[in-house]
Scaffold this motif. Sequence first.
Motif, PDB file in Angstrom:
ATOM      1  N   LEU A 169      56.489 -30.814 -60.756  1.00 21.96           N
ATOM      2  CA  LEU A 169      57.086 -29.479 -60.721  1.00 21.96           C
ATOM      3  C   LEU A 169      56.898 -28.699 -62.014  1.00 21.96           C
ATOM      4  CD1 LEU A 169      60.488 -30.390 -58.999  1.00 21.96           C
ATOM      5  CD2 LEU A 169      58.537 -29.218 -57.950  1.00 21.96           C
ATOM      6  N   LEU A 170      56.387 -29.364 -63.045  1.00 22.14           N
ATOM      7  CA  LEU A 170      56.360 -28.752 -64.370  1.00 22.14           C
ATOM      8  C   LEU A 170      55.359 -27.603 -64.472  1.00 22.14           C
ATOM      9  CD1 LEU A 170      57.912 -29.111 -66.945  1.00 22.14           C
ATOM     10  CD2 LEU A 170      56.164 -30.700 -67.770  1.00 22.14           C
ATOM     11  N   GLU A 171      54.373 -27.585 -63.597  1.00 22.01           N
ATOM     12  CA  GLU A 171      53.383 -26.514 -63.615  1.00 22.01           C
ATOM     13  C   GLU A 171      53.650 -25.487 -62.512  1.00 22.01           C
ATOM     14  OE1 GLU A 171      50.735 -26.254 -65.914  1.00 22.01           O
ATOM     15  OE2 GLU A 171      51.908 -27.802 -66.918  1.00 22.01           O
ATOM     16  N   LYS A 172      54.820 -25.538 -61.917  1.00 26.69           N
ATOM     17  CA  LYS A 172      55.170 -24.602 -60.847  1.00 26.69           C
ATOM     18  C   LYS A 172      56.146 -23.553 -61.370  1.00 26.69           C
ATOM     19  CE  LYS A 172      54.430 -27.951 -57.135  1.00 26.69           C
ATOM     20  NZ  LYS A 172      53.174 -27.321 -56.696  1.00 26.69           N
ATOM     21  N   PRO A 173      55.688 -22.313 -61.540  1.00 30.62           N
ATOM     22  CA  PRO A 173      56.566 -21.260 -62.079  1.00 30.62           C
ATOM     23  C   PRO A 173      57.846 -21.079 -61.282  1.00 30.62           C
ATOM     24  CG  PRO A 173      54.283 -20.513 -62.003  1.00 30.62           C
ATOM     25  CD  PRO A 173      54.334 -21.822 -61.273  1.00 30.62           C
ATOM     26  N   ALA A 174      57.763 -21.228 -59.943  1.00 33.64           N
ATOM     27  CA  ALA A 174      58.952 -21.017 -59.116  1.00 33.64           C
ATOM     28  C   ALA A 174      60.058 -21.993 -59.484  1.00 33.64           C
ATOM     29  CB  ALA A 174      58.592 -21.165 -57.634  1.00 33.64           C
ATOM     30  N   PHE A 175      59.702 -23.250 -59.734  1.00 29.14           N
ATOM     31  CA  PHE A 175      60.712 -24.237 -60.115  1.00 29.14           C
ATOM     32  C   PHE A 175      61.317 -23.906 -61.480  1.00 29.14           C
ATOM     33  CE2 PHE A 175      61.590 -27.948 -62.780  1.00 29.14           C
ATOM     34  CZ  PHE A 175      62.694 -28.456 -62.114  1.00 29.14           C
ATOM     35  N   LEU A 176      60.474 -23.602 -62.456  1.00 28.46           N
ATOM     36  CA  LEU A 176      60.957 -23.321 -63.808  1.00 28.46           C
ATOM     37  C   LEU A 176      61.877 -22.103 -63.814  1.00 28.46           C
ATOM     38  CD1 LEU A 176      57.651 -23.933 -65.789  1.00 28.46           C
ATOM     39  CD2 LEU A 176      59.581 -25.503 -65.529  1.00 28.46           C
ATOM     40  N   LEU A 177      61.498 -21.065 -63.085  1.00 29.19           N
ATOM     41  CA  LEU A 177      62.318 -19.859 -63.026  1.00 29.19           C
ATOM     42  C   LEU A 177      63.623 -20.120 -62.289  1.00 29.19           C
ATOM     43  CD1 LEU A 177      59.501 -17.268 -62.280  1.00 29.19           C
ATOM     44  CD2 LEU A 177      60.770 -17.518 -64.425  1.00 29.19           C
ATOM     45  N   ALA A 178      63.564 -20.936 -61.221  1.00 27.69           N
ATOM     46  CA  ALA A 178      64.785 -21.271 -60.488  1.00 27.69           C
ATOM     47  C   ALA A 178      65.737 -22.074 -61.364  1.00 27.69           C
ATOM     48  CB  ALA A 178      64.433 -22.056 -59.218  1.00 27.69           C
ATOM     49  N   ALA A 179      65.197 -23.023 -62.131  1.00 30.99           N
ATOM     50  CA  ALA A 179      66.040 -23.815 -63.035  1.00 30.99           C
ATOM     51  C   ALA A 179      66.672 -22.921 -64.090  1.00 30.99           C
ATOM     52  CB  ALA A 179      65.204 -24.914 -63.694  1.00 30.99           C
ATOM     53  N   SER A 180      65.879 -22.016 -64.656  1.00 36.43           N
ATOM     54  CA  SER A 180      66.404 -21.092 -65.662  1.00 36.43           C
ATOM     55  C   SER A 180      67.493 -20.209 -65.067  1.00 36.43           C
ATOM     56  CB  SER A 180      65.268 -20.236 -66.224  1.00 36.43           C
ATOM     57  OG  SER A 180      65.752 -19.348 -67.210  1.00 36.43           O
ATOM     58  N   ALA A 181      67.260 -19.705 -63.863  1.00 29.57           N
ATOM     59  CA  ALA A 181      68.250 -18.840 -63.213  1.00 29.57           C
ATOM     60  C   ALA A 181      69.533 -19.610 -62.902  1.00 29.57           C
ATOM     61  CB  ALA A 181      67.660 -18.248 -61.932  1.00 29.57           C
ATOM     62  N   PHE A 182      69.394 -20.861 -62.465  1.00 37.90           N
ATOM     63  CA  PHE A 182      70.561 -21.691 -62.157  1.00 37.90           C
ATOM     64  C   PHE A 182      71.463 -21.841 -63.388  1.00 37.90           C
ATOM     65  CE2 PHE A 182      72.340 -26.029 -62.387  1.00 37.90           C
ATOM     66  CZ  PHE A 182      73.235 -25.970 -61.330  1.00 37.90           C
ATOM     67  N   PHE A 183      70.869 -22.201 -64.515  1.00 38.89           N
ATOM     68  CA  PHE A 183      71.661 -22.376 -65.730  1.00 38.89           C
ATOM     69  C   PHE A 183      72.182 -21.041 -66.254  1.00 38.89           C
ATOM     70  CE2 PHE A 183      69.224 -26.439 -66.014  1.00 38.89           C
ATOM     71  CZ  PHE A 183      70.318 -27.283 -66.035  1.00 38.89           C
ATOM     72  N   PHE A 184      71.426 -19.964 -66.022  1.00 41.04           N
ATOM     73  CA  PHE A 184      71.887 -18.644 -66.445  1.00 41.04           C
ATOM     74  C   PHE A 184      73.154 -18.255 -65.692  1.00 41.04           C
ATOM     75  CE2 PHE A 184      71.902 -13.987 -65.913  1.00 41.04           C
ATOM     76  CZ  PHE A 184      71.984 -13.605 -67.244  1.00 41.04           C
ATOM     77  N   VAL A 185      73.201 -18.544 -64.393  1.00 38.55           N
ATOM     78  CA  VAL A 185      74.385 -18.221 -63.591  1.00 38.55           C
ATOM     79  C   VAL A 185      75.603 -18.979 -64.115  1.00 38.55           C
ATOM     80  CG1 VAL A 185      75.434 -18.476 -61.305  1.00 38.55           C
ATOM     81  CG2 VAL A 185      73.113 -17.569 -61.528  1.00 38.55           C
ATOM     82  N   ILE A 186      75.437 -20.264 -64.419  1.00 34.68           N
ATOM     83  CA  ILE A 186      76.551 -21.046 -64.975  1.00 34.68           C
ATOM     84  C   ILE A 186      76.994 -20.443 -66.311  1.00 34.68           C
ATOM     85  CG2 ILE A 186      77.242 -23.283 -65.914  1.00 34.68           C
ATOM     86  CD1 ILE A 186      75.436 -24.609 -63.903  1.00 34.68           C
ATOM     87  N   PHE A 187      76.038 -20.038 -67.139  1.00 39.99           N
ATOM     88  CA  PHE A 187      76.345 -19.453 -68.437  1.00 39.99           C
ATOM     89  C   PHE A 187      77.133 -18.153 -68.281  1.00 39.99           C
ATOM     90  CE2 PHE A 187      74.708 -16.672 -71.987  1.00 39.99           C
ATOM     91  CZ  PHE A 187      75.507 -17.221 -72.969  1.00 39.99           C
ATOM     92  N   VAL A 188      76.699 -17.290 -67.373  1.00 38.87           N
ATOM     93  CA  VAL A 188      77.404 -16.024 -67.144  1.00 38.87           C
ATOM     94  C   VAL A 188      78.807 -16.294 -66.595  1.00 38.87           C
ATOM     95  CG1 VAL A 188      77.434 -13.946 -65.708  1.00 38.87           C
ATOM     96  CG2 VAL A 188      75.318 -14.643 -66.834  1.00 38.87           C
ATOM     97  N   PHE A 189      78.913 -17.287 -65.710  1.00 44.29           N
ATOM     98  CA  PHE A 189      80.217 -17.680 -65.168  1.00 44.29           C
ATOM     99  C   PHE A 189      81.140 -18.133 -66.294  1.00 44.29           C
ATOM    100  CE2 PHE A 189      82.637 -18.734 -61.426  1.00 44.29           C
ATOM    101  CZ  PHE A 189      83.473 -19.773 -61.819  1.00 44.29           C
ATOM    102  N   TYR A 190      80.591 -18.898 -67.217  1.00 40.36           N
ATOM    103  CA  TYR A 190      81.339 -19.386 -68.377  1.00 40.36           C
ATOM    104  C   TYR A 190      81.838 -18.220 -69.232  1.00 40.36           C
ATOM    105  CZ  TYR A 190      81.514 -21.040 -73.272  1.00 40.36           C
ATOM    106  OH  TYR A 190      81.860 -21.265 -74.566  1.00 40.36           O
ATOM    107  N   LEU A 191      80.969 -17.256 -69.509  1.00 43.65           N
ATOM    108  CA  LEU A 191      81.375 -16.101 -70.317  1.00 43.65           C
ATOM    109  C   LEU A 191      82.435 -15.285 -69.592  1.00 43.65           C
ATOM    110  CD1 LEU A 191      77.972 -14.822 -71.789  1.00 43.65           C
ATOM    111  CD2 LEU A 191      79.743 -16.153 -72.940  1.00 43.65           C
ATOM    112  N   ASP A 192      82.261 -15.132 -68.287  1.00 46.76           N
ATOM    113  CA  ASP A 192      83.225 -14.368 -67.508  1.00 46.76           C
ATOM    114  C   ASP A 192      84.593 -15.047 -67.515  1.00 46.76           C
ATOM    115  OD1 ASP A 192      84.045 -12.287 -65.662  1.00 46.76           O
ATOM    116  OD2 ASP A 192      84.029 -13.841 -64.127  1.00 46.76           O
ATOM    117  N   TYR A 193      84.588 -16.385 -67.533  1.00 44.14           N
ATOM    118  CA  TYR A 193      85.872 -17.092 -67.558  1.00 44.14           C
ATOM    119  C   TYR A 193      86.624 -16.791 -68.852  1.00 44.14           C
ATOM    120  CZ  TYR A 193      89.414 -20.686 -67.463  1.00 44.14           C
ATOM    121  OH  TYR A 193      90.616 -21.335 -67.481  1.00 44.14           O
ATOM    122  N   TRP A 194      85.904 -16.818 -69.970  1.00 45.03           N
ATOM    123  CA  TRP A 194      86.586 -16.680 -71.260  1.00 45.03           C
ATOM    124  C   TRP A 194      86.874 -15.229 -71.639  1.00 45.03           C
ATOM    125  CZ3 TRP A 194      89.047 -20.661 -72.672  1.00 45.03           C
ATOM    126  CH2 TRP A 194      88.554 -21.938 -72.433  1.00 45.03           C
TER     127      TRP A 194
END
Length: 397
Positions: free
Chosen positions: A166-191
């Motif tokens: 999966l390391l050479e598949k842009p769709a996977f890398l972007l999906a992983a980045s987006a997944f962690f970004f959502v958690i990060f935004v959720f974290y900021l919104d909580y605080w």
Amino acid sequence: MKIFKGNFNVKRLPANNRLHHIDALRAIAALCVVIMHFYTGLPGGAASSALAGNVQVLDFGRIGVVLFFTISGFVIPGSLQPGEHKGVFWIRRFFRLYPAYWVSICAVILAQWLFLDTTFSLRQILANITMLQNFMHFENIQGVYWTLKVELIFYVMVYLAFCCHLLEKPAFLLAASAFFFVIFVFYLDYWTGVTTLAHRFIEFANLSHVSDAHGGTADNHPLPGALNMNWGNFSGYFSVMFLGAALRLWFIGKMNRADKFATGILALGWFVLLPAMGMIVYVRTQDVGLFSMYGSWSTALALFMILAFLSPIRSKIMVWLGVVSYSLYLLHPLVIDTLFAFHVTAAWAAAYPLLALLFCIIISAALAGCLYHTVERTAVNIARQLTKGLSIRNGNL
């Protein structure tokens, strides 16, 4: 986006064909961290001066760390090559990180004992030697070591992605980045309560799973570890790492138009959504310190994209600082702590902070150069020899 065209191949970084402008970016990241730690360590009124205050509000330290992690995401995936023995990556990573790290631990223990009358337990030292001390609930001997935990977790994720092709598949890398970004935004919104969505979600979950005595706290929520113990911020770091990995594919021409469009959409989250959230909270609180939570991430990513793609820096001094940046990162707190350990030098640093900062950078860089040339480079060469033999025995060379 106009992409910088260079005579480099990011898939493999041999000594005679380095991405010099990426090394210069490492230097900027390291200097940001040094500046932040210097000004936060200044004694008395000097620490509250306008210059020191601006450094802390702009959060040079976070800017530097986000830059470092984005660079890791950009470079590390290229260390994994199809057909190589699976141990090559881990052997090279081990020799790249651990020998210099061990030397820095010895230097910190010695300096703390000599100048600050501080000692560490044998258990804490042994835990720190593994670089896994935080997972075993031991304190870092030196504060900057916390980032190595994030780096190691990313290595594991990258390695698993490589094994799953999966390391050479842009769709996977972007999906992983987006997944962690959502958690990060959720974290900021909580605080900060930008939308209160995080609070509503947690309170709703806690109605069913948590007693009234413990309900509504960040320690009891349906995303274990995501909002406490810094894992919310760590999700942001993982997001920029996977974004860096995706940008690597763009850089080497392995993205189609749809992938580039998706990358642009993800970038909007960092450059539009995040600053907008920060502005909403600022209007409510008038707290300029919010830049540290919102603006520093976008600033670091903007620096990376500009200096990696559009306007590369190839200054020999900056490139050299980037080459020794790992040692510089490990050793600079030692120089700063020693400087501030003595009343005379601490008073001098407070009276002439810019001069003292320059002194710290020069001494730290000199020590980093020594550590790099005596330990880091030697260890890397040993790893190359070991993995070359391993690859030969397995018929890969």
